[in-house]
Design a protein around this motif. Sequence first.
Motif, PDB file in Angstrom:
ATOM      1  N   GLU A  67       0.570  -1.595  -0.058  1.00 25.80           N
ATOM      2  CA  GLU A  67      -0.087  -0.046   0.046  1.00 25.80           C
ATOM      3  C   GLU A  67       0.759   1.019  -0.036  1.00 25.80           C
ATOM      4  O   GLU A  67       0.991   2.389  -0.259  1.00 25.80           O
ATOM      5  CB  GLU A  67      -0.539   0.247   1.074  1.00 25.80           C
ATOM      6  CG  GLU A  67      -1.842  -1.088   1.193  1.00 25.80           C
ATOM      7  CD  GLU A  67      -2.811  -0.862   0.146  1.00 25.80           C
ATOM      8  OE1 GLU A  67      -3.338   0.630  -0.211  1.00 25.80           O
ATOM      9  OE2 GLU A  67      -3.459  -1.869  -0.524  1.00 25.80           O
ATOM     10  N   VAL A  68       1.428   1.302   0.909  1.00 26.28           N
ATOM     11  CA  VAL A  68       1.947   2.576   0.935  1.00 26.28           C
ATOM     12  C   VAL A  68       3.820   3.097  -0.275  1.00 26.28           C
ATOM     13  O   VAL A  68       4.049   3.551  -0.329  1.00 26.28           O
ATOM     14  CB  VAL A  68       3.217   2.533   2.194  1.00 26.28           C
ATOM     15  CG1 VAL A  68       4.031   3.676   2.778  1.00 26.28           C
ATOM     16  CG2 VAL A  68       2.171   2.501   3.037  1.00 26.28           C
ATOM     17  N   GLY A  69       4.532   1.593  -0.628  1.00 31.34           N
ATOM     18  CA  GLY A  69       4.986   1.665  -1.296  1.00 31.34           C
ATOM     19  C   GLY A  69       6.505   1.565  -1.089  1.00 31.34           C
ATOM     20  O   GLY A  69       6.959   2.032   0.498  1.00 31.34           O
ATOM     21  N   ILE A  70       7.792   0.790  -1.183  1.00 35.45           N
ATOM     22  CA  ILE A  70       8.772   0.069  -0.891  1.00 35.45           C
ATOM     23  C   ILE A  70      10.204   1.038  -1.584  1.00 35.45           C
ATOM     24  O   ILE A  70      10.833   0.785  -1.149  1.00 35.45           O
ATOM     25  CB  ILE A  70       9.259  -1.551  -1.005  1.00 35.45           C
ATOM     26  CG1 ILE A  70       8.832  -1.653  -1.640  1.00 35.45           C
ATOM     27  CG2 ILE A  70       7.848  -2.107  -0.086  1.00 35.45           C
ATOM     28  CD1 ILE A  70       9.046  -3.443  -2.639  1.00 35.45           C
ATOM     29  N   ASN A  71       9.886   1.138  -2.678  1.00 30.92           N
ATOM     30  CA  ASN A  71      10.749   2.233  -3.886  1.00 30.92           C
ATOM     31  C   ASN A  71      11.031   3.715  -3.296  1.00 30.92           C
ATOM     32  O   ASN A  71      12.181   3.577  -3.359  1.00 30.92           O
ATOM     33  CB  ASN A  71      10.423   1.904  -4.404  1.00 30.92           C
ATOM     34  CG  ASN A  71      10.347   0.644  -5.644  1.00 30.92           C
ATOM     35  OD1 ASN A  71      10.912   0.042  -5.188  1.00 30.92           O
ATOM     36  ND2 ASN A  71       8.738   0.544  -6.518  1.00 30.92           N
ATOM     37  N   ASP A  72      10.587   3.557  -2.518  1.00 29.45           N
ATOM     38  CA  ASP A  72      10.605   4.902  -2.087  1.00 29.45           C
ATOM     39  C   ASP A  72      11.741   5.355  -0.627  1.00 29.45           C
ATOM     40  O   ASP A  72      11.734   5.256  -0.133  1.00 29.45           O
ATOM     41  CB  ASP A  72       9.369   5.985  -1.393  1.00 29.45           C
ATOM     42  CG  ASP A  72       9.674   8.012  -0.979  1.00 29.45           C
ATOM     43  OD1 ASP A  72      10.700   8.347  -0.367  1.00 29.45           O
ATOM     44  OD2 ASP A  72       8.800   8.494  -1.143  1.00 29.45           O
ATOM     45  N   PRO A  73      13.198   6.593  -1.229  1.00 28.15           N
ATOM     46  CA  PRO A  73      13.778   6.139   0.469  1.00 28.15           C
ATOM     47  C   PRO A  73      13.690   6.989   1.870  1.00 28.15           C
ATOM     48  O   PRO A  73      14.404   6.260   2.367  1.00 28.15           O
ATOM     49  CB  PRO A  73      14.922   6.468  -0.423  1.00 28.15           C
ATOM     50  CG  PRO A  73      14.962   7.917  -1.262  1.00 28.15           C
ATOM     51  CD  PRO A  73      13.318   7.022  -2.305  1.00 28.15           C
ATOM     52  N   ASP A  74      12.499   7.946   1.213  1.00 28.18           N
ATOM     53  CA  ASP A  74      11.841   8.375   2.872  1.00 28.18           C
ATOM     54  C   ASP A  74      11.418   7.599   3.422  1.00 28.18           C
ATOM     55  O   ASP A  74      10.696   7.623   4.631  1.00 28.18           O
ATOM     56  CB  ASP A  74      11.757   9.622   2.159  1.00 28.18           C
ATOM     57  CG  ASP A  74      12.455  10.607   1.194  1.00 28.18           C
ATOM     58  OD1 ASP A  74      14.162  10.200   2.221  1.00 28.18           O
ATOM     59  OD2 ASP A  74      12.352  11.691   0.507  1.00 28.18           O
ATOM     60  N   ILE A  75      10.394   6.700   2.882  1.00 35.67           N
ATOM     61  CA  ILE A  75       9.635   5.715   3.526  1.00 35.67           C
ATOM     62  C   ILE A  75      10.164   3.971   3.845  1.00 35.67           C
ATOM     63  O   ILE A  75      10.860   3.505   2.633  1.00 35.67           O
ATOM     64  CB  ILE A  75       8.046   5.482   3.248  1.00 35.67           C
ATOM     65  CG1 ILE A  75       7.811   6.949   2.655  1.00 35.67           C
ATOM     66  CG2 ILE A  75       7.519   4.791   3.470  1.00 35.67           C
ATOM     67  CD1 ILE A  75       6.454   7.113   1.528  1.00 35.67           C
ATOM     68  N   GLU A  76      10.345   3.971   5.129  1.00 34.36           N
ATOM     69  CA  GLU A  76      11.031   2.390   5.511  1.00 34.36           C
ATOM     70  C   GLU A  76       9.903   1.574   6.085  1.00 34.36           C
ATOM     71  O   GLU A  76       8.862   1.967   7.574  1.00 34.36           O
ATOM     72  CB  GLU A  76      12.333   2.719   6.297  1.00 34.36           C
ATOM     73  CG  GLU A  76      12.420   1.123   6.275  1.00 34.36           C
ATOM     74  CD  GLU A  76      13.710   1.594   7.943  1.00 34.36           C
ATOM     75  OE1 GLU A  76      14.526   0.497   8.098  1.00 34.36           O
ATOM     76  OE2 GLU A  76      14.026   2.786   7.781  1.00 34.36           O
ATOM     77  N   VAL A  77       9.429   0.089   5.899  1.00 34.34           N
ATOM     78  CA  VAL A  77       8.946  -0.349   6.607  1.00 34.34           C
ATOM     79  C   VAL A  77       8.861  -1.696   6.849  1.00 34.34           C
ATOM     80  O   VAL A  77      10.268  -2.622   6.043  1.00 34.34           O
ATOM     81  CB  VAL A  77       7.374  -0.944   5.512  1.00 34.34           C
ATOM     82  CG1 VAL A  77       6.727  -2.321   6.070  1.00 34.34           C
ATOM     83  CG2 VAL A  77       6.816  -0.066   4.989  1.00 34.34           C
ATOM     84  N   ASN A  78       9.507  -2.300   8.049  1.00 31.52           N
ATOM     85  CA  ASN A  78      10.262  -3.010   9.075  1.00 31.52           C
ATOM     86  C   ASN A  78       9.353  -3.233   9.634  1.00 31.52           C
ATOM     87  O   ASN A  78       8.840  -3.086  10.469  1.00 31.52           O
ATOM     88  CB  ASN A  78      11.919  -2.746   9.342  1.00 31.52           C
ATOM     89  CG  ASN A  78      12.740  -4.384   8.595  1.00 31.52           C
ATOM     90  OD1 ASN A  78      12.227  -4.306   9.233  1.00 31.52           O
ATOM     91  ND2 ASN A  78      13.806  -3.080   8.277  1.00 31.52           N
ATOM     92  N   VAL A  79      10.086  -4.841  10.257  1.00 30.98           N
ATOM     93  CA  VAL A  79      10.615  -5.223  11.439  1.00 30.98           C
ATOM     94  C   VAL A  79      10.820  -5.641  12.424  1.00 30.98           C
ATOM     95  O   VAL A  79      11.692  -5.737  12.956  1.00 30.98           O
ATOM     96  CB  VAL A  79       9.733  -6.860  11.567  1.00 30.98           C
ATOM     97  CG1 VAL A  79       8.838  -7.375  12.653  1.00 30.98           C
ATOM     98  CG2 VAL A  79       8.841  -7.260  10.552  1.00 30.98           C
ATOM     99  N   GLU A  80      11.009  -4.979  13.544  1.00 33.64           N
ATOM    100  CA  GLU A  80      11.890  -4.919  15.292  1.00 33.64           C
ATOM    101  C   GLU A  80      11.234  -5.451  16.341  1.00 33.64           C
ATOM    102  O   GLU A  80      10.313  -5.062  16.890  1.00 33.64           O
ATOM    103  CB  GLU A  80      11.899  -3.520  14.890  1.00 33.64           C
ATOM    104  CG  GLU A  80      13.270  -2.704  16.431  1.00 33.64           C
ATOM    105  CD  GLU A  80      13.284  -1.244  16.493  1.00 33.64           C
ATOM    106  OE1 GLU A  80      12.838  -0.558  17.318  1.00 33.64           O
ATOM    107  OE2 GLU A  80      14.323  -0.836  15.031  1.00 33.64           O
ATOM    108  N   LYS A  81      12.164  -6.256  17.125  1.00 36.92           N
ATOM    109  CA  LYS A  81      11.940  -7.002  17.977  1.00 36.92           C
ATOM    110  C   LYS A  81      10.230  -7.655  18.103  1.00 36.92           C
ATOM    111  O   LYS A  81       9.894  -7.221  19.146  1.00 36.92           O
ATOM    112  CB  LYS A  81      11.808  -5.678  19.154  1.00 36.92           C
ATOM    113  CG  LYS A  81      13.081  -5.185  19.594  1.00 36.92           C
ATOM    114  CD  LYS A  81      13.511  -4.737  20.352  1.00 36.92           C
ATOM    115  CE  LYS A  81      15.004  -4.154  20.755  1.00 36.92           C
ATOM    116  NZ  LYS A  81      15.288  -3.813  22.126  1.00 36.92           N
TER     117      LYS A  81
END
Length: 286
Positions: free
Chosen positions: A132-146
Amino acid sequence: MRKLLILLMCSSIAFTSCVSKKKYAELEAQQRNTQDLLNTCTVKLNDCLTEKTAASVRAKQLEERLADLRKTNEDLIQSSKDLTMLTSKGATNLEKSLESLKEKDLKISRLQDALNKKDSVTLALVSSLKREVGINDPDIEVNVEKGVVYISLSDKVLFKTGSYQISSRANEILGKVAKVIQGKPDFEAMVEGHTDNVPYKSGGVLLDNWDLSVKRATAIVRALQDLGISPNRLVAAGRGEYDPLVPNTTAENRAKNRRTRILVLPKIDQFYDMIEKEMKNLEAKG
């Protein structure tokens, strides 16, 4: 005649004297033999007395040894009884331990299933957000932490420098985030505002970077509420300059530290409900 009598008497006396000496010698020899025999018997008697004393000592030692053996035998019999009892108790305790291990294995299995389910949900959530948000934008990061899914948005995507007014591009991105959160009713969204360490100098109602980070988090929360997210699922938090990603030594690093994170996580009250339910199950089984 008289001479003849005298001669006879002398002869008789001489004969008598001769016989007495011989007899005396015999008696004397007999007396010596008797004395030797007495001495021999005395020696043997002393030897017998010595042997008797030694035999008495050995007999006493044997009696003491026999008493010790009897005591040892009794102790062994009692130990055998105790060992039998301990073995029985050990078997009972082992059965209880095995039952306890089975219960623990079952709990671990349930927790593992829950973790696997959570990991599956987390993976699906990350996939939805990236789609939905997009993964190619360097200013947006989607990740998993703990184990927590988060979206990290750089400062320039959401706000102008020193401002907490949301940009038009931010509304577009937040609309996509809200769509994903709406599809996960068992999750909450916590918004964290972060700044660099450059002192805030614009004045107005804000005192410092901490105020600015909180105000930005609140602005994002209100935007998500306007997009349909229930406010009881939203949390606003400001971290100010106190949780930097990198040292604030260059302009590039300071830009990285100026960010807003949206953490999508299971509802805390549901987590505690699960713990409470598990504790009640343990008490019922205990």
